[in-house]
Design a protein around this motif. Structure first.
Motif, PDB file in Angstrom:
ATOM      1  N   VAL A  39       8.375  -3.108  -6.209  1.00  0.00           N
ATOM      2  CA  VAL A  39       6.759  -2.761  -6.415  1.00  0.00           C
ATOM      3  C   VAL A  39       6.083  -2.719  -7.446  1.00  0.00           C
ATOM      4  CG1 VAL A  39       5.716  -0.173  -5.912  1.00  0.00           C
ATOM      5  CG2 VAL A  39       7.007  -0.576  -4.466  1.00  0.00           C
ATOM      6  N   GLN A  85       0.866  -1.013  -0.177  1.00  0.00           N
ATOM      7  CA  GLN A  85      -0.072   0.011  -0.223  1.00  0.00           C
ATOM      8  C   GLN A  85       0.885   1.520  -0.193  1.00  0.00           C
ATOM      9  OE1 GLN A  85      -2.549   0.104   3.488  1.00  0.00           O
ATOM     10  NE2 GLN A  85      -3.593  -2.886   2.651  1.00  0.00           N
ATOM     11  N   GLU A  86       0.398   2.290  -0.534  1.00  0.00           N
ATOM     12  CA  GLU A  86       0.749   3.653  -0.149  1.00  0.00           C
ATOM     13  C   GLU A  86       0.132   5.020   0.314  1.00  0.00           C
ATOM     14  OE1 GLU A  86       2.284   6.978  -3.042  1.00  0.00           O
ATOM     15  OE2 GLU A  86       1.437   5.173  -4.073  1.00  0.00           O
ATOM     16  N   HIS A 101       4.329   6.760   0.762  1.00  0.00           N
ATOM     17  CA  HIS A 101       5.329   6.446   1.567  1.00  0.00           C
ATOM     18  C   HIS A 101       4.651   4.336   1.353  1.00  0.00           C
ATOM     19  CE1 HIS A 101       7.048   9.824   3.528  1.00  0.00           C
ATOM     20  NE2 HIS A 101       6.142   9.655   3.957  1.00  0.00           N
ATOM     21  N   LEU A 102       5.781   4.104   0.678  1.00  0.00           N
ATOM     22  CA  LEU A 102       5.650   3.293   0.227  1.00  0.00           C
ATOM     23  C   LEU A 102       5.581   1.419   1.431  1.00  0.00           C
ATOM     24  CD1 LEU A 102       7.061   2.857  -2.808  1.00  0.00           C
ATOM     25  CD2 LEU A 102       4.554   2.557  -3.134  1.00  0.00           C
TER      26      LEU A 102
END
Length: 522
Positions: free
Chosen positions: A413, A376-377, A381-382
């Motif tokens: 990603v 998720q983001e 920020h990942l």
């Protein structure tokens, strides 16, 4: 079955009254004679009538028991019978227990069986196998004469499992009796503080609960505990086999006794299992089950209270994390093209899971269960969302772990975004319908461990997947990563109650994970 009431008969020569009674035809093969004759020891007709009535009642009760056929004893009933043998030994010897040194010598055989650390054995024969066989026979059968005399006296006929159960119970009872008689021989006539541990013998006890046959079954209690506790499938899989073996020996949880559990523990250790394994699997499983049973009124006391295994401190000869060379071998191996027959998911697992473990410190199963939607983001920020919804987490709590910049640079990603919705490293369509304890992501973890060994990281002193968690913690400390953030991302319990308050925002996690040095090699 029993003939008409008999009465004392006078011996034609001595004039002493006798008890005489014909044996029923169906019992002659068991008793070995057609008529019972017992001297009443008196010429007085009134005394003879009293003695005759007593022997008649005992004899008829014995014959009724013999006619009933083989009986199966519960653990509680076996301990109760051993208690009768214990009380008989005390009654026969308490007035004149004999010299202390003879009593001490009489304990040698019992210590040999139950407390071998107190006895030194000198082997005089050269045949080791024969010596062990003789020794084992002596250990297990030394009380058989007393047991058989007791059974014959009361007319009890036991099936084989019940006889073994009684043999074990009597071994402990005889040891207890002899130790108490040694105290008496030394002039200490205080009561045996453990004499009341033996229950009253009730051979009809099972009939009392016929309306609820399964409520007190060891297996049923375990299933009820699992359902209420919602035990993890992997734990259930590990424990169900252990509980089934206990239930085969002691079906009713009310019959579990401390003596049986100690004997069971000793048998497990003698079979070659490590003390640590017996403590952390067998005893832990049964302790949890009995603790639940006590709190739910299935048993009055937990029979495992005070029972443990003296597991020796584990000796370690190396650190638990990978050396730089070992980590390099695995990470380099992940970049090698997979075998042609490898599935797409397994090829992806080899490529990414070692790097993810290295940069997150997560458990390999938590990584193997990841789904596309778990990446998720948030605010640029990942993050990796590790959640029990995907499979399992040890604490059953979800958590975020920031994705290390090096993973992003390698294209992790991009890899995720190219995958279909669902698990990243296994295909649910290939599931064969097994139980939850055999989850597919666990198989991924097992195959990765085997692959790591094939690469040459074959030191059995470290675990091929779990060593990444130790390495992450080591590197995080060296990089002065925030302790709370470090423990949170690894799913560890907070160091203090205060650290359990609040949470960690994405930018904080990203800042901390970036402190971790890159794994780079030439």
């Amino acid at each position: 079955m029993v003939l008409k009431m008999s009465r004392p008969t006078r011996h034609p020569v001595t004039g002493i009254y006798q008890f005489r009674k014909r044996v029923p035809e169906n019992l002659i093969p068991l008793i070995g004679k057609r008529e019972i004759k017992i001297s009443l020891g008196t010429r007085d007709p009134q005394q003879a009538k009293i003695a005759h009535a007593r022997i008649l009642a005992t004899t008829e009760a014995k014959w009724r028991q013999l006619a009933a056929g083989l009986i199966s004893l519960s653990q509680k009933q076996a301990v109760a019978m051993s208690g009768e043998i214990y009380r008989m030994m005390i009654t026969e010897n308490e007035d004149d227990p004999g010299p202390p040194h003879l009593r001490q010598a009489g304990l040698i055989a019992d210590h040999l069986h139950l407390r071998p650390e107190k006895v030194k054995i000198l082997q005089l024969m050269k045949d080791d196998a024969l010596f062990e066989k003789v020794l084992e026979t002596y250990r297990t059968r030394r009380n058989d004469r007393a047991i058989n005399d007791y059974l014959k006296q009361h007319g009890y006929r036991l099936d084989e499992p019940s006889f073994e159960r009684l043999r074990t119970a009597v071994a402990h009872a005889v040891l207890q009796a002899k130790e108490h008689l040694l105290k008496l021989a030394n002039g200490d006539y205080r009561p045996d503080p453990d004499a009341d541990r033996f229950p009253i013998l009730d051979l009809a006890a099972r009939e009392k609960d016929a309306s609820q046959p399964g409520k007190y079954g060891v297996a049923q209690v375990f299933e009820d505990y699992v359902a209420e506790k919602k035990v993890a499938p992997a734990t259930y899989k590990k424990w169900i086999g252990l509980i089934s073996k206990v239930a085969a020996e002691v079906p009713d949880i009310r019959d579990l006794t401390g003596d049986w559990i100690v004997d069971w523990k000793d048998r497990l250790l003698k079979s070659g299992l490590s003390a640590r394994y017996v403590r952390d699997s067998h005893l832990a499983c049964l302790r949890a089950t009995c603790s639940w049973a006590k709190s739910n009124r299935r048993i009055a006391v937990n029979p495992l209270d005070g029972i443990n295994v003296a597991a020796p401190q584990k000796t370690t000869t190396r650190q638990k994390w990978f050396t730089p060379e070992e980590a390099s071998i695995i990470l380099k191996g992940s970049l090698v093209p997979p075998p042609p027959r490898a599935t797409r998911e397994m090829a992806s697992a080899r490529r990414w899971i070692p790097w993810l473990c290295a940069y997150t410190g997560a458990r390999v199963g938590e990584i193997a269960q990841l789904r596309r939607q778990d990446i998720q983001e948030d605010g640029g920020h990942l993050l990796i969302w590790i959640t029990p919804e995907a499979g399992s987490t040890k604490s059953r709590n979800p958590r975020f772990v920031a994705i290390h910049p090096h993973l992003i640079e390698q294209g992790f990603v991009d890899f995720v975004r190219a995958q279909p919705k669902g698990p990243l490293f296994y295909d649910p369509a290939r599931h064969r319908g097994g139980k939850a304890g055999n989850a597919q992501y666990n198989k991924v973890s097992e195959r990765l461990a085997a692959w790591v060994r094939e690469l040459g990281v074959d030191d059995t002193r470290i675990r091929p997947n779990h060593a990444w968690r130790h390495l992450f913690k080591t590197e995080a400390r060296a990089a002065f990563m925030d302790v709370g953030a470090r423990d949170y991302m690894q799913g560890h319990v907070p160091a203090t109650e205060g650290e359990a308050y609040g949470g960690y925002k994405p930018h904080v996690l990203a800042h901390e994970i970036a402190k971790l040095p890159r794994f780079e090699f030439v």
